[in-house]
Design a protein around this motif. Structure first.
Motif, mmCIF file in Angstrom:
data_model
loop_
_atom_site.group_PDB
_atom_site.id
_atom_site.type_symbol
_atom_site.label_atom_id
_atom_site.label_comp_id
_atom_site.label_asym_id
_atom_site.label_seq_id
_atom_site.Cartn_x
_atom_site.Cartn_y
_atom_site.Cartn_z
ATOM 1 N N ILE A 25 0.832 -1.206 0.000
ATOM 2 C CA ILE A 25 0.000 0.000 0.000
ATOM 3 C C ILE A 25 0.866 1.255 0.000
ATOM 4 O O ILE A 25 0.546 2.251 -0.655
ATOM 5 C CB ILE A 25 -0.954 0.007 1.219
ATOM 6 C CG1 ILE A 25 -1.892 -1.198 1.170
ATOM 7 C CG2 ILE A 25 -1.753 1.289 1.279
ATOM 8 C CD1 ILE A 25 -2.713 -1.319 -0.092
ATOM 9 N N GLU A 28 1.890 2.257 -3.346
ATOM 10 C CA GLU A 28 0.818 2.822 -4.167
ATOM 11 C C GLU A 28 0.625 4.313 -3.942
ATOM 12 O O GLU A 28 -0.135 4.960 -4.666
ATOM 13 C CB GLU A 28 -0.486 2.063 -3.901
ATOM 14 C CG GLU A 28 -0.428 0.604 -4.378
ATOM 15 C CD GLU A 28 -1.675 -0.185 -4.008
ATOM 16 O OE1 GLU A 28 -2.635 0.433 -3.467
ATOM 17 O OE2 GLU A 28 -1.708 -1.400 -4.249
ATOM 18 N N GLY A 29 1.267 4.869 -2.905
ATOM 19 C CA GLY A 29 1.331 6.316 -2.761
ATOM 20 C C GLY A 29 0.359 6.960 -1.791
ATOM 21 O O GLY A 29 0.343 8.182 -1.647
ATOM 22 N N ASP A 30 -0.489 6.164 -1.103
ATOM 23 C CA ASP A 30 -1.457 6.757 -0.174
ATOM 24 C C ASP A 30 -0.876 6.881 1.230
ATOM 25 O O ASP A 30 0.079 6.195 1.587
ATOM 26 C CB ASP A 30 -2.716 5.888 -0.100
ATOM 27 C CG ASP A 30 -3.452 5.818 -1.436
ATOM 28 O OD1 ASP A 30 -3.338 6.789 -2.210
ATOM 29 O OD2 ASP A 30 -4.116 4.798 -1.692
ATOM 30 N N ASP A 31 -1.485 7.762 2.041
ATOM 31 C CA ASP A 31 -1.204 7.762 3.474
ATOM 32 C C ASP A 31 -1.795 6.489 4.073
ATOM 33 O O ASP A 31 -2.781 5.943 3.562
ATOM 34 C CB ASP A 31 -1.816 8.988 4.150
ATOM 35 C CG ASP A 31 -1.096 10.283 3.787
ATOM 36 O OD1 ASP A 31 0.043 10.192 3.269
ATOM 37 O OD2 ASP A 31 -1.665 11.371 4.002
ATOM 38 N N ILE A 32 -1.202 6.033 5.186
ATOM 39 C CA ILE A 32 -1.605 4.752 5.760
ATOM 40 C C ILE A 32 -1.897 4.895 7.251
ATOM 41 O O ILE A 32 -1.147 5.555 7.982
ATOM 42 C CB ILE A 32 -0.505 3.690 5.568
ATOM 43 C CG1 ILE A 32 -0.246 3.424 4.078
ATOM 44 C CG2 ILE A 32 -0.873 2.380 6.273
ATOM 45 C CD1 ILE A 32 0.912 2.478 3.825
ATOM 46 N N ARG A 166 4.143 12.247 2.700
ATOM 47 C CA ARG A 166 3.518 10.972 3.060
ATOM 48 C C ARG A 166 3.426 10.846 4.569
ATOM 49 O O ARG A 166 4.324 11.272 5.300
ATOM 50 C CB ARG A 166 4.350 9.800 2.500
ATOM 51 C CG ARG A 166 4.544 9.822 0.987
ATOM 52 C CD ARG A 166 3.249 9.485 0.276
ATOM 53 N NE ARG A 166 2.758 8.185 0.654
ATOM 54 C CZ ARG A 166 3.260 7.038 0.175
ATOM 55 N NH1 ARG A 166 4.253 7.051 -0.678
ATOM 56 N NH2 ARG A 166 2.743 5.881 0.544
ATOM 57 N N GLY A 185 -4.086 12.815 4.071
ATOM 58 C CA GLY A 185 -4.749 13.056 2.805
ATOM 59 C C GLY A 185 -5.592 11.863 2.419
ATOM 60 O O GLY A 185 -6.423 11.389 3.200
ATOM 61 N N LYS A 186 -5.365 11.343 1.227
ATOM 62 C CA LYS A 186 -6.040 10.115 0.817
ATOM 63 C C LYS A 186 -5.437 8.984 1.636
ATOM 64 O O LYS A 186 -4.260 8.662 1.516
ATOM 65 C CB LYS A 186 -5.827 9.861 -0.678
ATOM 66 C CG LYS A 186 -6.558 8.627 -1.182
ATOM 67 C CD LYS A 186 -6.260 8.381 -2.658
ATOM 68 C CE LYS A 186 -6.956 7.087 -3.110
ATOM 69 N NZ LYS A 186 -6.626 6.765 -4.524
ATOM 70 N N VAL A 187 -6.248 8.399 2.512
ATOM 71 C CA VAL A 187 -5.703 7.462 3.496
ATOM 72 C C VAL A 187 -6.266 6.062 3.285
ATOM 73 O O VAL A 187 -7.434 5.886 2.964
ATOM 74 C CB VAL A 187 -5.982 7.960 4.933
ATOM 75 C CG1 VAL A 187 -7.459 7.992 5.221
ATOM 76 C CG2 VAL A 187 -5.256 7.117 5.963
ATOM 77 N N ARG A 188 -5.400 5.070 3.453
ATOM 78 C CA ARG A 188 -5.798 3.668 3.412
ATOM 79 C C ARG A 188 -5.658 3.116 4.816
ATOM 80 O O ARG A 188 -4.586 3.203 5.433
ATOM 81 C CB ARG A 188 -4.894 2.886 2.447
ATOM 82 C CG ARG A 188 -4.980 3.350 1.005
ATOM 83 C CD ARG A 188 -6.195 2.780 0.312
ATOM 84 N NE ARG A 188 -6.100 1.335 0.145
ATOM 85 C CZ ARG A 188 -5.453 0.750 -0.870
ATOM 86 N NH1 ARG A 188 -4.814 1.470 -1.772
ATOM 87 N NH2 ARG A 188 -5.440 -0.562 -0.972
ATOM 88 N N LYS A 189 -6.728 2.538 5.332
ATOM 89 C CA LYS A 189 -6.702 1.967 6.676
ATOM 90 C C LYS A 189 -6.544 0.456 6.578
ATOM 91 O O LYS A 189 -7.358 -0.224 5.953
ATOM 92 C CB LYS A 189 -7.977 2.316 7.426
ATOM 93 C CG LYS A 189 -7.939 1.958 8.916
ATOM 94 C CD LYS A 189 -9.135 2.552 9.646
ATOM 95 C CE LYS A 189 -9.037 2.315 11.147
ATOM 96 N NZ LYS A 189 -10.152 2.949 11.879
#
Length: 439
Positions: A25, A28-32, A166, A185-189
């Protein structure tokens, strides 16, 4: 970055599902936001992506890791150094002069800084490093870092890091709300928390009933039954830690105390004795429930139950780590009510024997050596000295830890008097030094 080489240096066979997901993840460039049980390998889950993010042609600090405690900062620092990445790292925390840290920072010019919010804020306010090069922010134990008492400091730190691209937040328990100042920002949990993972099948839960409201004697008898297995005893207050520790000392139980009111060198010494096996019992507040990477802790004892379920999970997470098994003992007065998060039928009753019990002697004892790295003394020097001058065999020398101005070494208890007699007035690498049993 060659992950296989790093894993080989760390003696890690392969990445688990959570670690693989975190790396994928991140790429892929998203915040986590990563939630995963204590002991599941979260440190590696963000250090591997962190290393891949660093650029060798950039000078200055590129990544900041914020943590709630000095102990966690030192643990992460040690893991990063063991990875052998070629990038410099330093840890920053209260309890020592900020000016000393600044001198190290200026000479080292690290790519990664690991620090507590208060000390990080201090360095940023004094412009001790260039914040404009920091592009990656990691908050470990974010639920703790973002608690009410930390929020003002955290907000101040993040407000002085204007170029973050990031963000990676991790914890073993979720937070009710993540403040806006984190800038997610755009976050993946990634949620790897389940009831099964929080109370692992490798963790055995027991109830130990005390006939008296004062549970000291019951604790003593339990520790005698446990023997020399590494055991963490949790109390809810500093005063209780001191009271329990004093009682156990009077009963000839080898134990150390650990809480936030102690001086850092006292805490460091207590942890060292606990890690090297010369002191099998550590009595602590919840300060030891997070951020301490102490391998092979077999038992957790709840002298007091924590107020929250999160506290219960974090405490139990000190044992049954990775593939190991462990035990958690809940000491309760026979008329005591259980908190809402804990059902009595989750616990198997542990019955203490009626016979008289005595605490065992630890196999090792810790020696203090009054010289360290600043005196050009290392682990090999100490092992060689104790072997040659103290007549110790390899298996009679345990963990060696060399600090800047002193060192600790664990040796077989039954050889301690012999060693102290033989090394009296002897020199290590031509240097005469104090050698004694660590107090």
């Amino acid at each position: 970055m060659n992950i296989d080489e790093i894993l080989n240096r760390l003696h890690v066979g392969q990445l688990n599902e959570m670690q693989q997901a975190a790396i994928r993840i991140f790429e892929e460039g998203d915040d986590i936001v990563l939630l995963s049980p204590t002991g599941s390998g979260k440190t590696l889950a963000y250090l591997l992506p962190l290393v891949s993010f660093l650029k060798s042609d950039v000078k200055g600090v590129q990544a900041v890791v914020l943590v709630p405690s000095r102990e966690l900062a030192l643990q992460i620092d040690q893991v990063f150094r063991s990875m052998g990445t070629g990038y410099d790292v330093m840890s920053c925390y209260g309890g020592r002069p900020a000016m000393e840290e600044h001198r190290v920072m200026k000479n080292m010019n690290p790519s990664v800084i690991i620090g507590t919010p208060g000390r990080m804020n201090d360095h940023l306010q004094k412009s001790n490093f260039d914040a404009s090069t920091v592009r990656l922010l990691i908050i470990d134990e974010f639920d703790k870092c973002l608690e009410f008492g930390f929020q003002e400091e955290m907000s101040a730190v993040l407000g002085q890091l204007p170029c973050i691209e990031r963000r990676f937040l991790l914890s073993a328990t979720d937070a009710e709300e993540i403040p806006r100042f984190t800038g997610l920002g755009k976050v993946r949990k990634l949620d790897f928390l389940t009831l099964e993972s929080s109370l692992s099948s490798r963790l055995h839960l027991y109830k130990v009933v005390s006939p008296l409201k004062d549970k000291l004697e019951t604790l003593y008898r339990l520790l005698c039954c446990i023997g020399n297995q590494s055991t963490l005893v949790f109390c809810n207050h500093r005063a209780s830690v001191e009271r329990v520790g004093k009682y156990l000392h009077e009963m000839k139980v080898y134990c150390e105390t650990f809480h936030g009111g102690m001086e850092q060198d006292e805490r460091e010494r207590a942890l060292y004795k606990f890690r090297n096996g010369s002191c099998p019992v550590l009595v602590s507040t919840d300060l030891a429930a997070r951020g301490l990477d102490i391998p092979d802790i077999r038992n957790v004892v709840h002298y007091h139950l924590p107020v929250s379920e999160d506290g219960f999970i974090h405490r139990n997470g000190r044992t049954a780590r990775w593939e190991d098994e462990g035990n958690a003992y809940v000491l309760v007065y026979q008329e005591e009510e259980f908190p809402s998060y804990l059902s009595e039928d989750m616990l198997e009753t542990y019955v203490l024997p009626d016979s008289e019990l005595r605490p065992p002697l630890p196999e090792f004892v810790t020696l203090y050596i009054g010289k360290g790295k600043k005196d050009k003394i290392n682990k090999v020097d100490i092992v060689g000295f104790l072997s040659k001058k103290g007549n110790l065999q390899k298996e009679e020398i345990g963990k060696v830890d060399v600090k800047e101005h002193h060192a600790f070494v664990a040796i077989a208890r039954n050889k301690a008097k012999q060693v102290l007699k033989l090394v009296r007035n002897e020199k290590i690498k031509g240097v005469k030094t104090l050698i004694e049993v660590a107090k």
